[in-house]
Design an enzyme around this catalytic site. Structure first.
Site, PDB file in Angstrom:
ATOM      1  CB  THR A  89      83.521  68.086  25.049  1.00 40.05           C
ATOM      2  OG1 THR A  89      83.106  66.752  25.345  1.00 40.05           O
ATOM      3  CG2 THR A  89      84.070  68.161  23.668  1.00 40.05           C
ATOM      4  CB  THR A 109      85.697  65.025  25.572  1.00 38.59           C
ATOM      5  OG1 THR A 109      84.704  65.048  26.597  1.00 38.59           O
ATOM      6  CG2 THR A 109      85.790  63.614  24.999  1.00 38.59           C
ATOM      7  CB  SER A 134      83.131  60.770  19.623  1.00 41.48           C
ATOM      8  OG  SER A 134      83.249  62.139  19.951  1.00 41.48           O
ATOM      9  N   GLY A 176      79.669  69.748  24.291  1.00 41.22           N
ATOM     10  CA  GLY A 176      78.240  69.620  24.573  1.00 41.22           C
ATOM     11  C   GLY A 176      77.594  68.324  24.110  1.00 41.22           C
TER      12      GLY A 176
END
Ligand code: GLY
Length: 578
Positions: free
Chosen positions: A389, A407, A460, A481
């Site tokens: 990402t 990402t 997500s 992250g």
């Protein structure tokens, strides 16, 4: 760039986000990861990408033009984090004027599951590889459609102009930095443990990893991706979803054992909506609604803190404050696990989770002296209804702002390359609940609301966020992250509303708790041994880990006009602007 003296002094005086931190924040201005700009700024996690956006701003482009140029450039220079083989979210704020109201839009171009995917698709496999590597891991990419939609609706410059910096970067090549070398080293170890991968994933092995020999300082050229970007510049999204690039994607996915078809690519659609809004501590937060869990989880965390009687604007370095933050995160992440999925398929009770009654009820369950077993967290009965990402933050001279997170999921995505066009395809299928009872690659537990289905988008954690106050844009932030995106962005924004500069807000050590596993992660150097003992006395189980997110943040300058911008030193980015 204006004088950096103010920022240097502020950083020298700063403290870590965590009390009793053994180290002080690095001097971001001197090291280049934070800077002060008069009019407009871009903070990306690679210097070339920030410069691409700043060049577009300097040519008269607005924040959307700059974000699109930055994102396409990231596709080239951070090929293991994001790119045209992936997807993302963008939150846009277009400032109002005397003759027009402000406009806020959330663009959802998260990847979708191919039509051949069923909820039990992955259950026949006895390990988690098929949702992480190879053709079955790949969801239909959305980045090209999403970026071009935002650009068509808000951009001032031509499509060719905003793609030009990325095309130039792909042709000239980019210099691998320490972050690239570290990511390559981790993946090289996996290639060595799986000898068949060198032929199965030849593009990644030979071109991106240089057969395991890539080092910081090496120049990586992706002229094939320049060709893809040129086609997109001239023909628009159709070049990717219908034309020769689509042919190459379908072939690459099929050769790698996946099920994506031309129809899946043609059917890809961008959803746009109002951003999720929350009034917190006198600010208006604009975040990403589901299928991102980022906005709701961040806002729920902050609202539980407030319901505990804590004003997020006040700095408090006590153990109790840290414990309250962690307990708020545990409730919010428990709700993420229980309630979230793609709202086009399942009902996500967003309003109920964020309601005053719900956050008060959760706050009332918090014990101030110790943490509790996992089943005491989250909203167990339906809440009242009304559920690898990269991030870029941009502000322009007109007061517009963009927060954009994209990402390809894990570093280097599915490892499946599209060699004809020099890019890597995502492994976003692993963000679904692929094998019930098993956590995903980030250790996240999820409910069957997030089972895969044809054309569904996986849940997500990406959290692009814009914070407004009575003067307009106050801050723009987001991170990479996995689930640490949410905790990292939350803590960096907490610091700026408490008065910190952008540099110290991104550099400060951070913590992360995602409810399950029941571990309080902390970055190295976050606690002295004595403080660690005191935290454990609350019942928390500490676990050291590397970066809790990589945050790119811009905030209104604390003194005078202009913007403080910072790219997280954990990933080696540098902001740009003027
Ligand atoms: N792929 C990581 C996320 O979207 O949360």
């Amino acid at each position: 760039m204006r004088t950096q003296r103010l920022l240097v002094v502020a950083l020298a005086l700063g403290a870590c986000v965590l009390p009793a931190c053994r180290t002080t924040p690095q001097d971001g201005a001197a090291r280049g990861y934070s800077a002060l700009f008069d009019k407009q700024a871009v903070a990306a996690d690679h210097p070339t990408a920030s410069e691409a956006g700043a060049a577009i701003l300097a040519r008269g482009g607005n924040a959307v033009d700059a974000a699109v140029a930055t994102s396409f450039t990231l596709s080239v220079v951070r090929p293991y984090s994001c790119g045209i083989g992936g997807g993302g979210f963008m939150v846009v704020h277009i400032a109002g004027g005397t003759d027009r109201p402000a406009v806020n839009v959330a663009y959802n171009y998260r990847e979708t599951a191919p039509s051949g995917i069923t909820p039990d698709f992955f259950e026949k496999y006895d390990d988690d590889r098929h949702s992480r590597y190879g053709g079955t891991a790949i969801a239909v990419p959305g980045t090209v459609a999403g970026l071009l939609r935002a650009h068509a609706q808000h951009g001032r410059l031509s499509r060719e102009a905003v793609l030009a910096p990325a095309i130039a970067a792909a042709r000239a090549g980019f210099v691998a930095d320490d972050h690239y070398a570290d990511a390559s080293k981790r993946l090289t170890a996996k290639f060595k443990a799986n000898p068949g991968w060198k032929t199965d994933h030849a593009f990644v092995w030979e071109r991106l990893l240089r057969k395991g020999r890539v080092q910081a300082g090496d120049r990586i050229r992706l002229p094939e991706q320049a060709e893809a970007l040129e086609l997109i510049a001239h023909q628009g999204a159709d070049a990717f979803y219908k034309g020769p690039i689509a042919d190459a994607i379908v072939k690459a996915v099929g050769d790698a054992g996946g099920v994506m078809t031309h129809d899946d690519l043609e059917a890809f659609h961008v959803d746009q909506s109002q951003p999720l809004r929350a009034q917190i501590a006198g600010y208006e937060f604009l975040g990403m609604p589901p299928p991102s869990s980022g906005g709701v989880t961040m806002f729920e965390t902050l609202r539980i803190l407030q319901a505990l009687g804590i004003d997020p604007r006040t700095r408090d370095t006590s153990l109790e404050r840290l414990h309250m933050l962690v307990e708020s995160m545990k409730h919010a992440f428990a709700d993420r696990a229980m309630w979230f999925g793609d709202p086009a398929f399942v009902n996500v009770p967003v309003e109920g989770l964020l309601s005053v009654e719900n956050v008060r009820r959760l706050a009332a369950q918090v014990r101030r002296d110790r943490t509790q077993p996992l089943d005491r967290y989250g909203t167990h009965s339906p809440p009242p209804e009304s559920g690898g990402t990269s991030h870029v933050s941009v502000v322009d001279k007109w007061g517009n702002a963009v927060a954009c997170t994209e990402t390809i999921n894990l570093e280097f995505g599915s490892l499946v390359g599209v060699p004809e066009f020099g890019f890597v395809l995502n492994d976003e299928m692993d963000d679904f609940l692929t094998r019930p009872g098993e956590p995903n690659a980030f250790g996240l537990e999820q409910s069957d609301r997030n089972l895969p289905e044809a054309s569904k988008r996986p849940l997500s954690s990406m959290s692009p966020t814009i914070v407004l106050d009575h003067r307009g844009v106050f801050a723009v932030a987001g991170a990479s992250g996995g689930p640490r995106i949410i905790s990292g962005t939350t803590q960096a924004l907490l610091r700026v509303i408490q008065g910190d500069g952008a540099g110290e807000a991104v550099a400060a050590r951070r913590v992360h708790h995602q409810w399950a596993p029941d571990l309080l992660y902390h970055e190295p150097g976050a606690f002295s041994p004595e403080r660690a003992d005191a935290i454990e006395a609350f019942g928390h189980v500490l676990r050291e880990r590397d970066a809790v997110g990589n945050v790119q943040l811009i905030r209104r300058a604390r003194v005078g006009g202009g913007w403080e911008a910072a790219s997280d030193p954990r990933k080696g980015g540098r902001p740009a602007g003027r």
